[in-house]
Design an enzyme around this catalytic site. Structure first.
Site, short mmCIF file in Angstrom:
data_model
loop_
_atom_site.label_atom_id
_atom_site.label_comp_id
_atom_site.label_asym_id
_atom_site.label_seq_id
_atom_site.Cartn_x
_atom_site.Cartn_y
_atom_site.Cartn_z
N HIS A 1 73.01 54.96 40.82
CA HIS A 1 74.27 54.26 40.16
C HIS A 1 74.68 55.08 38.82
O HIS A 1 75.71 55.08 38.22
CB HIS A 1 74.10 52.84 39.66
CG HIS A 1 75.15 52.09 39.49
ND1 HIS A 1 76.13 51.60 40.55
CD2 HIS A 1 75.68 51.52 38.41
CE1 HIS A 1 77.08 51.03 40.14
NE2 HIS A 1 76.70 51.00 38.70
N HIS B 1 87.18 49.85 39.57
CA HIS B 1 86.89 48.33 38.90
C HIS B 1 88.29 47.51 38.98
O HIS B 1 89.26 47.85 38.89
CB HIS B 1 86.52 48.73 37.44
CG HIS B 1 85.53 49.34 37.11
ND1 HIS B 1 85.44 50.19 36.11
CD2 HIS B 1 84.21 49.58 37.78
CE1 HIS B 1 84.22 50.75 36.03
NE2 HIS B 1 83.52 50.43 37.06
N ARG C 1 79.75 53.83 44.62
CA ARG C 1 78.72 52.77 44.49
C ARG C 1 78.00 53.39 45.86
O ARG C 1 78.40 53.81 46.62
CB ARG C 1 79.06 51.59 44.76
CG ARG C 1 80.04 50.88 43.58
CD ARG C 1 80.33 49.71 43.74
NE ARG C 1 81.22 49.02 42.90
CZ ARG C 1 82.51 48.90 42.93
NH1 ARG C 1 83.30 49.58 43.75
NH2 ARG C 1 83.16 48.43 41.73
N ARG D 1 77.41 57.45 39.13
CA ARG D 1 78.82 56.64 39.01
C ARG D 1 78.93 56.82 37.76
O ARG D 1 80.13 57.07 37.14
CB ARG D 1 78.64 55.66 39.63
CG ARG D 1 79.80 54.63 39.50
CD ARG D 1 79.67 53.32 40.24
NE ARG D 1 80.69 52.27 40.10
CZ ARG D 1 81.83 52.32 40.36
NH1 ARG D 1 82.21 53.19 41.38
NH2 ARG D 1 82.58 51.24 40.29
N TYR E 1 82.10 52.74 29.07
CA TYR E 1 82.28 54.17 28.69
C TYR E 1 82.65 54.34 27.29
O TYR E 1 82.05 55.27 26.72
CB TYR E 1 82.76 54.87 29.93
CG TYR E 1 82.30 54.67 31.34
CD1 TYR E 1 81.03 54.75 31.67
CD2 TYR E 1 82.97 53.94 32.04
CE1 TYR E 1 80.47 54.54 32.97
CE2 TYR E 1 82.65 53.50 33.34
CZ TYR E 1 81.57 53.68 33.79
OH TYR E 1 81.04 53.51 34.95
N LYS F 1 84.14 46.70 46.54
CA LYS F 1 83.91 45.42 46.36
C LYS F 1 85.14 44.46 46.70
O LYS F 1 86.28 44.91 46.34
CB LYS F 1 83.28 44.92 44.89
CG LYS F 1 82.20 45.44 44.61
CD LYS F 1 81.68 45.08 43.29
CE LYS F 1 80.26 45.20 42.97
NZ LYS F 1 79.75 44.94 41.72
#
Length: 335
Positions: free
Chosen positions: A260, A286, A160, A263, A295, A185
């Protein structure tokens, strides 16, 4: 003036609960703060309630009107409305454990549903488009060499933008197995392997900028002319500069390309190479594999190959033309 219950809980929620207990990122705290700023302005300007007099009971009454105000007056998209509502849900989820007598009020707010909306398809680059962009930086000057390393790291790690900004020299390991350490995150760390070409670019970059010494480990891996960490807008500017050059040679790049998207491109290329969704989830950081499934849903190339595989054995037969049915034609003429 005695502080209101709303002010007490908001003051505790933002700097103490989110930062100290949940350990969320500063960007998340800023986003939540902005939601409460909008709510206070709405109550002041629309409801006529001064911020210093706002109480929890009044927030309960005004919340759905606030969400409608965001869509109607501020022209917020459904995704933006949902982000604002998610912040309020987090606050009232925290509140029901602090004041159990307000549990019913909190649960009514938690029951407010997210707005349904059409989900945008995942944008990603083909390998040819990516190669064209990575070939644009001028390697004869320091700025071009920095850009080449930055774009390569951005794609190779699937980082990110904030993860790339936070990278320091000490987060890089160039000895086998080469890897970088990313802070994702929720303050979750993950180690991401590097390809050989990226390792060589990174080694040259660190040697040129004197980042390969132990005393430099806390310095940012990428910095601007003021020797400070790059900002989000700075990284976006670097990418757009080289995308603009690549468009002259490849017309398919005449669309919006964001950091992004690199990514997403990495995630898509991993999937196309046969990597499982579980491994891609861990690679990209994730929390849930459901996030990674975007995806698989967006991969048109894999869907096309799957259709080609079953096309020869398809049970669907060609439907004969109705014009060959003489009885039907005679009946139609008799009408």
């Amino acid at each position: 003036m005695k502080p209101t219950d709303f002010s007490v809980h908001v003051t505790t929620f933002l700097p103490h609960y989110l930062a100290a207990q949940r350990n969320v990122s500063p960007n998340t705290i800023k986003a939540y703060r902005d939601v409460f700023t909008l709510l206070l302005r709405f109550c002041r300007d629309v409801k006529g309630i001064a911020p210093e007099r706002l109480r929890l009971q009044q927030v309960d009454v005004s919340l759905e009107a606030f969400l409608d105000y965001l869509e109607r007056e501020r022209r917020s998209a459904p995704t933006t409305r949902n982000h604002r509502l998610a912040a309020l849900h987090a606050f009232f989820r925290y509140l029901q454990s602090e004041e159990p007598e307000r549990m019913l009020q909190c649960q009514k707010i938690l029951a407010i549903p997210q707005r349904r909306h059409a989900r945008a398809t995942v944008g990603y680059l083909s390998k040819e488009e990516l190669a064209e962009i990575l070939a644009q930086p001028n390697l004869t000057n320091p700025e071009g060499r920095r850009d080449a390393v930055l774009l390569s790291i951005l794609y190779d790690t699937g980082a990110r933008v904030q993860e790339l900004i936070d990278l320091s020299a000490g987060d890089v390991r160039l000895d086998p197995p080469a890897q970088v350490r990313l802070m994702g995150k929720g303050r979750k760390m993950r180690a991401v392997p590097l390809m050989d070409n990226t390792v060589q670019l990174l080694r040259d970059h660190m040697h040129e900028t004197h980042l390969d010494c132990p005393e430099q480990f806390d310095r940012p891996l990428f910095h601007n002319r003021c020797d400070q960490r790059l900002s989000r807008s700075g990284i976006r500017y670097i990418l757009q500069k080289h995308v603009g050059k690549a468009r002259r040679k490849r017309a398919s790049l005449n669309r919006t390309v964001t950091p992004h998207m690199l990514r997403h491109t990495k995630g898509m290329h991993l999937l196309q190479s046969g990597i499982s969704l579980d491994m891609i989830r861990d690679f990209l950081g994730h929390v849930d594999v459901k996030t990674t499934q975007i995806y698989a849903r967006a991969n048109l190339e894999m869907k096309r190959k799957a259709l080609e595989t079953i096309s020869d054995s398809s049970p669907v037969q060609a439907i004969p033309s109705w014009q060959q049915n003489n009885n039907l034609l005679e009946w139609l003429r008799s009408l």
